[in-house]
Write a protein that holds these residues in place. Sequence first.
Motif, PDB file in Angstrom:
ATOM      1  N   LEU A  44       0.833  -1.211   0.000  1.00 17.86           N
ATOM      2  CA  LEU A  44       0.000   0.000   0.000  1.00 17.86           C
ATOM      3  C   LEU A  44       0.864   1.257   0.000  1.00 17.86           C
ATOM      4  O   LEU A  44       0.541   2.261  -0.669  1.00 17.86           O
ATOM      5  CB  LEU A  44      -0.932  -0.014   1.216  1.00 17.86           C
ATOM      6  N   PHE A  45       1.945   1.296   0.758  1.00 23.06           N
ATOM      7  CA  PHE A  45       2.829   2.487   0.809  1.00 23.06           C
ATOM      8  C   PHE A  45       3.446   2.752  -0.543  1.00 23.06           C
ATOM      9  O   PHE A  45       3.524   3.896  -1.009  1.00 23.06           O
ATOM     10  CB  PHE A  45       3.920   2.262   1.876  1.00 23.06           C
ATOM     11  N   VAL A  46       3.869   1.673  -1.273  1.00 23.77           N
ATOM     12  CA  VAL A  46       4.506   1.851  -2.597  1.00 23.77           C
ATOM     13  C   VAL A  46       3.500   2.390  -3.586  1.00 23.77           C
ATOM     14  O   VAL A  46       3.780   3.309  -4.374  1.00 23.77           O
ATOM     15  CB  VAL A  46       5.102   0.501  -3.057  1.00 23.77           C
ATOM     16  N   ILE A  47       2.256   1.907  -3.566  1.00 20.87           N
ATOM     17  CA  ILE A  47       1.211   2.374  -4.485  1.00 20.87           C
ATOM     18  C   ILE A  47       0.900   3.844  -4.226  1.00 20.87           C
ATOM     19  O   ILE A  47       0.776   4.660  -5.153  1.00 20.87           O
ATOM     20  CB  ILE A  47      -0.035   1.493  -4.357  1.00 20.87           C
ATOM     21  N   THR A  48       0.761   4.222  -2.916  1.00 18.11           N
ATOM     22  CA  THR A  48       0.439   5.609  -2.576  1.00 18.11           C
ATOM     23  C   THR A  48       1.546   6.552  -2.995  1.00 18.11           C
ATOM     24  O   THR A  48       1.283   7.639  -3.541  1.00 18.11           O
ATOM     25  CB  THR A  48       0.219   5.724  -1.053  1.00 18.11           C
ATOM     26  N   PHE A  49       2.775   6.157  -2.786  1.00 24.61           N
ATOM     27  CA  PHE A  49       3.915   7.013  -3.169  1.00 24.61           C
ATOM     28  C   PHE A  49       3.949   7.235  -4.676  1.00 24.61           C
ATOM     29  O   PHE A  49       4.215   8.326  -5.157  1.00 24.61           O
ATOM     30  CB  PHE A  49       5.221   6.363  -2.679  1.00 24.61           C
ATOM     31  N   THR A  50       3.648   6.189  -5.415  1.00 28.76           N
ATOM     32  CA  THR A  50       3.660   6.297  -6.890  1.00 28.76           C
ATOM     33  C   THR A  50       2.586   7.264  -7.365  1.00 28.76           C
ATOM     34  O   THR A  50       2.819   8.117  -8.239  1.00 28.76           O
ATOM     35  CB  THR A  50       3.454   4.903  -7.520  1.00 28.76           C
ATOM     36  N   ILE A  51       1.379   7.170  -6.805  1.00 31.81           N
ATOM     37  CA  ILE A  51       0.271   8.049  -7.217  1.00 31.81           C
ATOM     38  C   ILE A  51       0.606   9.496  -6.894  1.00 31.81           C
ATOM     39  O   ILE A  51       0.413  10.405  -7.711  1.00 31.81           O
ATOM     40  CB  ILE A  51      -1.032   7.601  -6.535  1.00 31.81           C
ATOM     41  N   VAL A  52       1.087   9.760  -5.717  1.00 31.82           N
ATOM     42  CA  VAL A  52       1.411  11.151  -5.307  1.00 31.82           C
ATOM     43  C   VAL A  52       2.488  11.716  -6.186  1.00 31.82           C
ATOM     44  O   VAL A  52       2.434  12.873  -6.645  1.00 31.82           O
ATOM     45  CB  VAL A  52       1.822  11.181  -3.820  1.00 31.82           C
ATOM     46  N   ASN A  53       3.503  10.924  -6.508  1.00 36.47           N
ATOM     47  CA  ASN A  53       4.614  11.419  -7.331  1.00 36.47           C
ATOM     48  C   ASN A  53       4.133  11.727  -8.738  1.00 36.47           C
ATOM     49  O   ASN A  53       4.530  12.715  -9.355  1.00 36.47           O
ATOM     50  CB  ASN A  53       5.720  10.367  -7.349  1.00 36.47           C
ATOM     51  N   PHE A  54       3.228  10.924  -9.237  1.00 36.43           N
ATOM     52  CA  PHE A  54       2.706  11.153 -10.578  1.00 36.43           C
ATOM     53  C   PHE A  54       1.885  12.433 -10.624  1.00 36.43           C
ATOM     54  O   PHE A  54       2.000  13.232 -11.568  1.00 36.43           O
ATOM     55  CB  PHE A  54       1.875   9.923 -10.999  1.00 36.43           C
ATOM     56  N   SER A  55       1.079  12.633  -9.573  1.00 35.88           N
ATOM     57  CA  SER A  55       0.234  13.851  -9.550  1.00 35.88           C
ATOM     58  C   SER A  55       1.106  15.110  -9.459  1.00 35.88           C
ATOM     59  O   SER A  55       0.796  16.140 -10.071  1.00 35.88           O
ATOM     60  CB  SER A  55      -0.752  13.782  -8.390  1.00 35.88           C
TER      61      SER A  55
END
Length: 363
Positions: A44-55
Amino acid sequence: MRMGSSSPGPPPYHSRSSEADPLIGPRKPYRRYQSFCVYVAIALFVITFTIVNFSISYSKDSLDPAVRDRIRKDWDVELRQHQKEVLERNYTKARWLLQDESRIRLRKKWQTEVEEHRHDVEERRRREEQDNILLREKWSREVEEHKHDVEERRKREEQDHILLREKWGKEVEEHKHDMEERRRREEQDRILLREKWSREVEEHERQVEERRKHEEEERLRLNMFWTDLASHTCTSYATREYTARLVNVPSYYDRRVEACMATPVEIHGAEYTPKWCEDNGPNDVVGHWEVNQHEPDCASYWSWYKDIEHYLENIPSGADWKEFCATTPASFLGMHFMGAEICFQNNCGGTYGHWVFDDENCK
């Protein structure tokens, strides 16, 4: 394992065991569940970090108009902030320039004042030096004048002293001559006065002797004598009072007291003239005597004593104890006293004398 022990033994070795397995027994299901939760949290932490970085990457895209407007607004804010800092820096620089100019003017003013002060000090020093030179010259002149005045005064005083000594010498000679002349006149006056006194004394003694002879002849002619001789109380130590009446005194005789004082009476085989006489009329002339010989009944004495207090005994009845205390002689400690210095009586009526004298043992 020791026989009879109740503690369990180590678990049996298994080929699938690892170093992470506990030594006290096989793995439990709770440990497998805990490892699964950890894996899920990491995913879950890896998925959240990826989404935030993309935004974030998408929001900073320079081709997006919204991003450019936001960047332009940020630039405007930074430009205004920069302009404000430039204005403040320029104001500060201008204020510093003004302060520098003020300091420069103040420094020039101080330098000017320092130069003026140095000039004033130098001018004052020069004037003081001139004044000191003039003052020293004035003092030198005054010192010379003072020395001259002192010398002149000394010469005048020396001359005055010489004249005064000469004058004193003359006055001393005149005074000696006057004193000698006065002494000579006083000596002559004393000689004349002594001669006059001698003549007066001789004349007085002659008159007294003639009067005494006349009174004695008249007294013998009239046959005056004492009668009713009586003794009275003791008046002081070893002293008794006596009285007698003078008889054969004519009524016309006006020198009764003189006749009383000149007529002796015999007491204890000795003749005594009265100490004083009392004239109560022609037939009542009384003579009074105080006889201090052969009166043992009037002789009080000090008996026992304590320290410097003595007890007085043999006081005649009716006599004045104070008079006897003050007139009864005492001798003790190598000293003689004509009487007590302090007299007192105790509650029993005893009379005591008290003496005060210097004692080396009391220092």
